[in-house]
Design an enzyme around this catalytic site. Structure first.
Site, PDB file in Angstrom:
ATOM      1  N   ASN A 136      37.823  39.874  54.437  1.00 18.20           N
ATOM      2  CA  ASN A 136      38.823  39.150  53.805  1.00 18.20           C
ATOM      3  C   ASN A 136      39.916  38.811  54.759  1.00 18.20           C
ATOM      4  OD1 ASN A 136      40.833  37.790  52.187  1.00 18.20           O
ATOM      5  ND2 ASN A 136      40.841  39.347  50.599  1.00 18.20           N
TER       6      ASN A 136
ATOM      7  N   ARG B   2      55.090  34.501  42.138  1.00 16.36           N
ATOM      8  CA  ARG B   2      54.858  33.200  41.949  1.00 16.36           C
ATOM      9  C   ARG B   2      55.526  32.853  40.428  1.00 16.36           C
ATOM     10  NH1 ARG B   2      49.019  33.420  43.448  1.00 16.36           N
ATOM     11  NH2 ARG B   2      48.920  34.313  45.639  1.00 16.36           N
TER      12      ARG B   2
ATOM     13  N   HIS C 171      40.531  33.264  41.570  1.00 11.39           N
ATOM     14  CA  HIS C 171      39.744  34.635  41.012  1.00 11.39           C
ATOM     15  C   HIS C 171      38.530  34.628  40.551  1.00 11.39           C
ATOM     16  CE1 HIS C 171      44.435  35.942  40.429  1.00 11.39           C
ATOM     17  NE2 HIS C 171      43.906  36.279  41.835  1.00 11.39           N
TER      18      HIS C 171
ATOM     19  N   ARG D 235      35.285  36.610  52.108  1.00 16.18           N
ATOM     20  CA  ARG D 235      35.845  35.958  50.752  1.00 16.18           C
ATOM     21  C   ARG D 235      36.585  34.727  51.316  1.00 16.18           C
ATOM     22  NH1 ARG D 235      39.522  38.736  46.521  1.00 16.18           N
ATOM     23  NH2 ARG D 235      40.064  37.237  45.186  1.00 16.18           N
TER      24      ARG D 235
END
Ligand code: ADP
Length: 392
Positions: free
Chosen positions: A9, A237, A177, A88
């Site tokens: 990742n 966020r 996700h 990913r």
């Protein structure tokens, strides 16, 4: 003979990795290279019984990945090179609804999605390109965060804006996700014996948070949108705000679009509301000690999550199970209890003892007479390794 798959990742200043032996699906090593591109770049490698940290003198993607593979080889974990490397990739736009073996064409399409994920996709691509240069013979697979949600119908993915913005620029809701939502919903369905016929809502609550409505293994709605900023209140966020906020802040504070975007992404959510931290453990502890703003942040987080779950439920034929996952969902009995308390309208009820223990042998935390509430530990890296193995 082990069948090693390396999962990568790569972020803008970090590379996370996990090494799996797919003959047993055991994770043999994992680690993180961070602060890449700075003088303080370090690599940490964890194996079953060791944790080593080394400074990185050269910390571009290529040098870092080479050091990671050398470290795994020296630790005796890579007798031969991995049979595949799974990456990913954050944004696959409308081009990818499944994982794919990486080719030139796939790389071009990931590049085409850069405007949709300007921070993530370039970093993901840099990792892919570095491996291609270093080990051209190793097959690489891309597993997209958005792919699972490509089954959304137009009424779920379109915004109420001019349709030309969709046709010209692909402005629509994508969701993220996906690897986690797909896995935890399938795992919950398997445990509950409802594989072929189910309506499930999964709540992935980590630093980023999103929820998804899943019918018979297919995503039908989700809370994140064009970007991962939409939806739930998260660590830093904001989640949903009135789109009119941008103009209001520009007029009142003189903030330009970059400043507003930075505030909504990095200074909002639990951090912004509490004025304390983005970390849920810190917030819970402070609220327990009487910190009023931390308590308020918890209340907003749970209220908004329950409200979104209520909205997602309208896409289900039946509400068979609510699934909690991610660092918060898997561990916070307080958050689960507060959210479920706001979902009484669906008949949900917790068993407080099971909730305190993070679930029974099936992960169930619901009272016997209500609908199922299940805690499932997410396994995003293993899922990427499995998807990669299936393709090579
Ligand atoms: P990421 O999205 O970076 O993978 P994680 O899924 O690991 O993050 O989730 C991190 C969040 O989980 C943090 O807010 C952390 O405080 C929270 N968390 C972890 N353990 C607990 C716990 N026991 N109680 C409450 N929150 C927890």
């Amino acid at each position: 003979m082990s069948q090693n798959i390396l999962v990568i990742n790569s972020g803008s200043s970090s590379i996370k990795f996990s090494l799996f032996d797919m003959t047993t699906e055991a994770e043999r090593a994992s680690g993180l290279a961070e602060r890449l591109g700075s003088d303080e770049a370090v690599l940490t490698v964890k194996t079953a019984n060791q944790k080593n940290t080394v400074e990185l003198t050269e910390s571009d993607y290529r040098s870092t990945l080479q050091v990671i593979i050398s470290a795994l080889t020296e630790a005796g974990l890579l007798e031969t090179l991995p049979i595949a490397i799974g990456h990913r990739v954050v944004h696959g736009g409308e081009a990818f609804s499944d994982p794919v073996v990486i080719t030139r064409d796939v790389m071009d399409k990931i590049r085409d999605c850069i405007p949709l994920a300007p921070l993530h996709n370039p970093a993901n691509l840099a990792g892919i390109e570095a491996i291609e240069e270093l080990y051209p013979a190793i097959p690489q697979v891309a597993v997209f965060d958005t792919a699972f949600h490509q089954t959304l119908a137009p009424e779920a993915y379109l915004y109420g804006v001019p349709y030309s913005l969709y046709t010209e620029l692909k402005v629509r809701r994508y969701g993220f996700h996906g690897v986690s939502h797909k896995y935890v919903a399938a795992e919950a369905a398997r445990r509950l014996g409802i594989n072929d016929n189910h309506g499930i809502i999964s709540a992935h609550l980590g630093n980023g948070c999103s929820a998804a409505a899943i019918v018979n293994g297919k995503s039908v709605d989700t809370t994140m949108g064009l970007t991962p900023l939409e939806g739930l209140v998260m660590g830093t966020r904001s989640g949903d705000v009135d789109p009119g906020l941008h103009q209001f802040l520009s007029q009142q504070k003189g903030w330009d679009i970059e400043k507003v975007t930075a505030v909504l992404n990095k200074e909002s959510g639990m951090l912004g509301l509490s004025g304390l931290s983005n970390d849920m453990r810190t917030i819970e502890q402070a609220a327990g000690e009487g910190h009023a703003q931390a308590q308020l942040a918890l209340d907003v987080f749970c209220f908004r999550l329950a409200r979104q779950i209520g909205g997602l439920a309208t896409s289900l034929p039946r509400f068979d199970a609510l699934v909690f996952t991610g660092g918060i969902g898997e561990n916070s009995r307080l958050i689960r209890a507060k959210v479920v308390a706001n979902l009484k309208i669906f008949g949900f009820e917790l068993d407080s003892e099971l909730n305190a223990n993070n679930g029974d042998e099936l992960g169930r935390i619901s009272a016997a007479n209500g609908p199922n509430i299940v805690v499932v530990n997410t396994k995003e890296e293993l899922m990427i390794a499995k998807e990669s193995l299936a393709l090579v």
